[in-house]
Design a protein around this motif. Structure first.
Motif, PDB file in Angstrom:
ATOM      1  N   ALA A 195      -1.156   3.224  -6.404  1.00 37.76           N
ATOM      2  CA  ALA A 195      -1.853   2.150  -7.138  1.00 37.76           C
ATOM      3  C   ALA A 195      -0.666   1.566  -8.071  1.00 37.76           C
ATOM      4  O   ALA A 195      -0.307   0.310  -8.182  1.00 37.76           O
ATOM      5  CB  ALA A 195      -3.094   2.028  -7.367  1.00 37.76           C
ATOM      6  N   VAL A 300      -6.662  -3.609  -8.773  1.00 40.47           N
ATOM      7  CA  VAL A 300      -6.696  -2.714  -7.889  1.00 40.47           C
ATOM      8  C   VAL A 300      -8.250  -1.834  -7.931  1.00 40.47           C
ATOM      9  O   VAL A 300      -8.262  -1.404  -9.083  1.00 40.47           O
ATOM     10  CB  VAL A 300      -5.467  -1.865  -7.545  1.00 40.47           C
ATOM     11  CG1 VAL A 300      -5.638  -0.853  -6.361  1.00 40.47           C
ATOM     12  CG2 VAL A 300      -4.263  -2.604  -7.625  1.00 40.47           C
ATOM     13  N   THR A 315      -7.213  -5.623  -3.374  1.00 43.32           N
ATOM     14  CA  THR A 315      -6.421  -4.551  -3.115  1.00 43.32           C
ATOM     15  C   THR A 315      -6.907  -3.067  -3.686  1.00 43.32           C
ATOM     16  O   THR A 315      -7.697  -3.209  -4.506  1.00 43.32           O
ATOM     17  CB  THR A 315      -5.018  -4.630  -3.943  1.00 43.32           C
ATOM     18  OG1 THR A 315      -4.422  -5.955  -3.624  1.00 43.32           O
ATOM     19  CG2 THR A 315      -4.165  -3.601  -3.742  1.00 43.32           C
ATOM     20  N   THR A 358      -3.946  -8.692  -6.111  1.00 40.73           N
ATOM     21  CA  THR A 358      -2.567  -8.233  -6.770  1.00 40.73           C
ATOM     22  C   THR A 358      -1.545  -9.234  -6.501  1.00 40.73           C
ATOM     23  O   THR A 358      -1.483  -9.883  -5.502  1.00 40.73           O
ATOM     24  CB  THR A 358      -2.238  -6.756  -6.445  1.00 40.73           C
ATOM     25  OG1 THR A 358      -2.045  -6.639  -5.045  1.00 40.73           O
ATOM     26  CG2 THR A 358      -3.214  -5.882  -7.022  1.00 40.73           C
TER      27      THR A 358
END
Length: 363
Positions: A195, A300, A315, A358
């Motif tokens: 990530a 994220v 995301t 993102t």
């Protein structure tokens, strides 16, 4: 005239009955035999001990199970075996794991006995013992609270039990020599690292981390986040790591707002948040402040339970929940077939699913 008395069964009759039940069901309980034979628990336990000495069965807490020899269990048929499952939650994250367990168990002709615990449980041994003694399960799949002061007692009991066990999304070691126990886990540290690398590839240099301290998964995520900071030569002063309370806590919203204040004051442009609902809360609070996600702040989520349903779709790092459950059953089946095989620790990799939350950092 006096009523005729019922003659108590002879030892040979009792033991023949016991072995018959064992051949049919794969396990016998002392309490059931006491009721069926009309004898005392001491008598039944003495019969079980004698039959174990003759190599005809194996004692367990509260009864006996069929003896396993040379990796083959001739008594009961595999389709009659039951697996005990203990997980800390029956609503979030774990249903996916349980569905994987059930599917793989069914493919081997096995059934499951599911029990729920909690992340704060202090002593899960009684529940595990009931699965063995009352439900007569042939194997155990467990996600215990490894931070509990009684966790080592549970691990020691499992190690001494003839019923094999596998930890699921947990790891454990036995004192005093720290021998590992069988387990199937997701590499959550790798998930966090992926990530952060994704965000760094988008030009984000200040990446914050927000986790819930109650979850064992959060600690592994934090390890991966720190490793990513070091691997990418990002300065620690440019980043922050924050913990937040449970969403039901009255201070939850205030803490989210405080973290967002830190995000703005430190120039942080991206956050990794465990879990999905917490990530959604951060996006909502950011939007309430007039911030755009992802233009002003990329987010994220970690878990990917419901991340795709939000707007913008988040995301997320997606652990292989069903595959974890399937792998745990597979490991247990192999242990049942070969009790002497080396201890296996299986680690599965998560995936990063890139969606709308993102975007490249603003220059």
């Amino acid at each position: 005239m006096t009523e005729p008395t019922t003659r108590p069964p002879l030892a040979a009759e009792r033991r023949s009955h016991l072995l018959g039940v064992l051949a049919r069901d794969g396990a016998v309980r002392v309490a059931d035999l006491v009721e069926q034979l009309g004898v005392t628990p001491v008598t039944v336990r003495r019969d079980i001990a004698q039959l174990e000495a003759e190599g005809l069965l194996e004692r367990v807490h509260g009864g006996a199970v069929a003896r396993v020899e040379n990796g083959h269990d001739p008594l009961p048929p595999v389709q009659e075996k039951a697996l005990g499952v203990l997980v800390p939650s029956l609503d979030y994250y774990w249903p996916g794991v349980v569905r994987g367990i059930e599917a793989e168990a069914a493919s081997h002709g096995m059934r499951t006995q599911l029990r729920g615990s909690s992340y704060e449980a202090t002593d899960e041994l009684p529940a595990v013992r009931r699965l063995v003694e009352v439900n007569a399960v042939h194997g155990l799949l467990l996600a215990p609270n490894t931070d509990s002061p009684r966790a080592q007692d549970l691990l020691q009991w499992l190690a001494a039990s003839p019923v094999p066990s596998v930890l699921v999304e947990r790891e454990g070691q036995l004192n005093p020599h720290r021998e590992a126990v069988e387990s199937v886990t997701t590499d959550h540290a790798l998930g966090a690292l992926m990530a952060v690398r994704h965000l760094a590839d988008l030009g984000h240099r200040n990446v914050g981390l927000v986790v819930n301290p109650q979850s064992p998964t959060s600690r592994k995520i934090a390890m991966g986040w720190r490793r990513a900071v070091a691997d990418l030569s990002l300065t620690a002063t440019s980043h922050f790591e924050r913990t937040i309370p449970d969403r039901r806590h009255p201070d939850f919203n205030d803490v989210v707002d405080a973290v967002l204040e830190t995000t703005l004051s430190t120039g942080t442009t991206a956050l990794l948040v465990h879990s999905d609902p917490d990530a959604m809360a951060f996006v909502q609070h950011a939007q309430d402040r007039g911030l755009s996600v992802p233009r002003d702040l990329s987010v994220v989520a970690y878990d990917d339970e419901v991340a795709r349903l939000y707007s913008p779709a988040l995301t997320a790092v997606s652990p292989p929940r069903r595959s974890v459950g399937r792998a745990a059953v597979d490991l247990l089946v192999k242990r049942l077939a070969d009790p002497g095989r080396p201890v296996h620790r299986v680690v599965l990799s998560p995936q990063l699913i890139v969606r709308e939350s993102t975007a490249p950092a603003r220059g």
